[in-house]
Design an enzyme around this catalytic site. Structure first.
Site, mmCIF file in Angstrom:
data_model
loop_
_atom_site.group_PDB
_atom_site.id
_atom_site.type_symbol
_atom_site.label_atom_id
_atom_site.label_comp_id
_atom_site.label_asym_id
_atom_site.label_seq_id
_atom_site.Cartn_x
_atom_site.Cartn_y
_atom_site.Cartn_z
ATOM 1 C CG ASP A 1 27.762 -3.521 -43.552
ATOM 2 O OD1 ASP A 1 28.829 -3.075 -44.031
ATOM 3 O OD2 ASP A 1 26.753 -2.829 -43.374
ATOM 4 C CD GLN B 1 31.407 3.350 -41.599
ATOM 5 O OE1 GLN B 1 32.516 3.867 -41.484
ATOM 6 N NE2 GLN B 1 30.453 3.903 -42.339
ATOM 7 C CE LYS C 1 30.429 3.679 -46.309
ATOM 8 N NZ LYS C 1 29.739 4.971 -46.231
ATOM 9 C CB CYS D 1 21.702 4.881 -44.145
ATOM 10 S SG CYS D 1 21.892 6.093 -45.438
#
Lengths: 417, 146
Positions: free
Chosen positions: A199, A202, A225, A365
């Site tokens: 993932d 970020q 993002k 989250c």
């Protein structure tokens, strides 16, 4: 390095006021602001060559297709995709990318008793899709814990990845804590014949990411993002695995030959893009990639690291502040999750908002992680290329003001001790 | 202490801050006849409400949980407002309170008393859930009882 003041002029929203104060936008881990170049690219598409892609033999369709596929090529180059654009699938967002893997790979290759290794610090997007497919298939979820400083426990990672492991899925850079050793996790996963999913929500926006070097099989991230628009995300996958899976969604675009009873699939990456895609935002994501490459991702990383270091330094000087995650800025992206005494993050955020400062307050989250850290919620300041040291000064000043307001006694006591 | 920003003073009335800093009826009951819990997934506020009924009278009530100042002050002020009152009165109060929170145009009835301090919260839509959480939990608890 780049000049932040000059760069800020590219972002129209940064000149607005909030409650009569200049906007200090420190909620970049939720979504970043967009430069003029990205906004212009959206407008330019709609005003000049709006058309459906991969069909229609007219000029507009040709230009739109070229721009959309050109954007895919830019994304492939941005993450150094070893096999180029055919590995790059456009989705709605990182969450959809992860759901795609869980569904398409999971449905075909997962069996009862197989194990999926995750961690306690996953965002819900890298947790719930696995819960769903595990339940459907009778697979078992295993969770790697964190240590006292919020680092992923590598000893547990080594212990949990075993012969029954089919999938390891980890967040590269946590939206609350720090950066995880995903390259090593990929090695461990591959040793056991499991696939490695990363993932990158970020990490891709905030640091140079070389997907070949990471060694993973899938990398998921969102456009919004990384200075791009909402509604467009990416799933990068190894072509042989993408070939082996069945499609996620069916419809137009993703097919080759359709009969009444059955169909064959389009080539990669279009096999996974059913229906008319998000053309405008896909093209604008290419503009965001151009923008970030213009700055240089190593410069983005360096700037955010120095902002995080400064924020940690200044906030640590306040006795009431608890900062979560590793303190060394090398081990985190520009994300600083914290609490201020007993003041609920919602109250902090409310006070800061009145001063034009936008931070996130809540569980990010990551409800299981909040429980693991034994807090209801945290406040979080997260930085991007356009943030300044002066903005962090304003944040710290506003935090002190909030502290005096909500808990005058505690603030005084903390200062005495 | 006051904020430089009047909006914040309206939200964080002195009475609300007093109940936040010194919550009334916080804890659990030994002889609870109904218990309910509620959760606000947006921000992680948690509220538990325990009620001890004697006939149709709320003989005792307590709340516990963790959350922001608005949610915790609301738990405290709610328990203070309904303790010793009839269930039917508490339910009527609940209706008035929810109306005040969701429709800021409506002038609250006289019987809201201290609870009128929450009127300013209605202007902050994301905080309305914080203020009404305790009341929703109370409602759940009373309904499951009946």
């Amino acid at each position: 390095m780049f000049d932040v003041d000059t760069l800020r002029k590219d972002f129209p929203i940064l000149s607005r006021q909030v409650h009569g104060q200049p906007l200090v936008y420190l909620d970049n881990a939720a979504t970043t602001q967009k430069p003029r170049q990205v906004i212009d690219s959206l407008v330019h598409y709609y005003e000049n060559y709006n058309a459906n892609i991969h069909r229609g033999l007219h000029k507009l369709a040709e230009e739109a297709t070229e721009a959309y596929e050109g954007s895919r090529a830019k994304v492939a180059r941005f993450i150094k995709s070893p096999e180029g654009a055919r590995s790059v699938i456009f989705t709605r967002n990182c969450t959809e990318s992860l759901n795609l893997v869980a569904n398409a790979w999971g449905r075909k290759f997962l069996n009862a008793g197989d194990e999926i290794v995750l961690s306690v610090l996953e965002h819900h997007s890298n947790l719930v899709p696995w819960q769903l497919i595990a339940k459907e298939k009778g697979a078992v979820l295993k969770f790697v814990d964190i240590d006292g400083e919020g680092r992923l426990r590598v000893d547990q990672l080594e212990q949990l990845i075993g012969p029954r492991t089919k999938i390891v899925s980890l967040v590269h850079a946590s939206n609350v804590l720090g950066i995880n050793p995903v390259r090593y996790a990929a090695e461990l996963a591959h040793r056991q014949g499991a696939i490695m999913v990363v993932d990158g929500a970020q990490s891709v926006p905030n640091m140079p990411v070389d997907v070949g070097d990471l060694g993973c099989d899938f990398l998921a991230f969102s456009g919004h993002k990384m200075a791009g628009p909402t509604g467009i995300g990416v799933l990068w996958g190894k072509p042989d695995i993408l070939e082996a899976m069945d499609p996620f969604l069916g419809g137009g675009e993703m097919i080759s030959r359709v009969l009444l009873e059955e169909s064959t699939w389009n080539e990669l990456p279009w096999k996974y893009e059913a229906g008319t895609p998000n053309i405008a935002d896909g093209i604008a994501l290419g503009a965001a990639v151009d923008y970030l490459e213009g700055i240089g991702m190593e410069n983005v990383r360096a700037h955010e690291k120095s902002l995080a270091a400064y924020a940690i330094d200044r906030m640590s000087a306040l006795p009431e502040v608890t900062i979560y995650g590793p303190k060394d800025p090398e081990e985190r992206v520009g994300v600083v999750a914290f609490n201020y005494g007993d003041i609920h993050p919602h109250d902090l955020s409310q006070v800061l908002d009145q001063r034009g400062i936008a931070i996130r307050a809540g569980h990010h989250c990551a409800q299981p992680l909040m429980r693991r850290l034994d807090c209801v919620a945290t406040a979080r300041a997260s930085f991007y290329v356009y943030n300044t040291f002066a903005e962090i000064d304003k944040l710290v000043e506003a935090l002190e003001g909030a502290g005096r307001f909500f808990d005058p006694d505690a603030a005084a006591a903390a200062r005495m001790s | 202490m006051q904020f430089a920003e009047p909006e914040l003073d309206e939200l964080y009335r002195e009475l609300i801050l007093d109940h936040y800093r010194h919550p009334r009826n916080k804890g659990t009951l030994d002889n609870a006849t109904s218990k309910a819990e509620g959760f606000n997934p947006l921000c992680g506020d948690e509220i538990n409400v325990e009620v001890e009924l004697e006939g149709d009278i709320i003989k005792d009530v307590a709340f516990s949980g963790r959350g922001c100042s608005i949610s915790q002050a609301s738990g405290s002020m709610m328990t203070a407002a309904i303790k010793g009152r009839k269930v039917a009165d508490a339910i009527a109060l609940l209706g008035d309170f929810k109306r005040m929170m969701t429709d800021p145009e409506v002038e609250p009835g006289e019987d809201l008393g201290d609870l009128e301090a929450f009127q300013g919260v209605a202007k902050f839509p994301v905080r309305v859930k914080c203020a009404t959480l305790a009341w929703h939990v109370l409602e759940d608890g009373l309904e499951s009882k009946s």
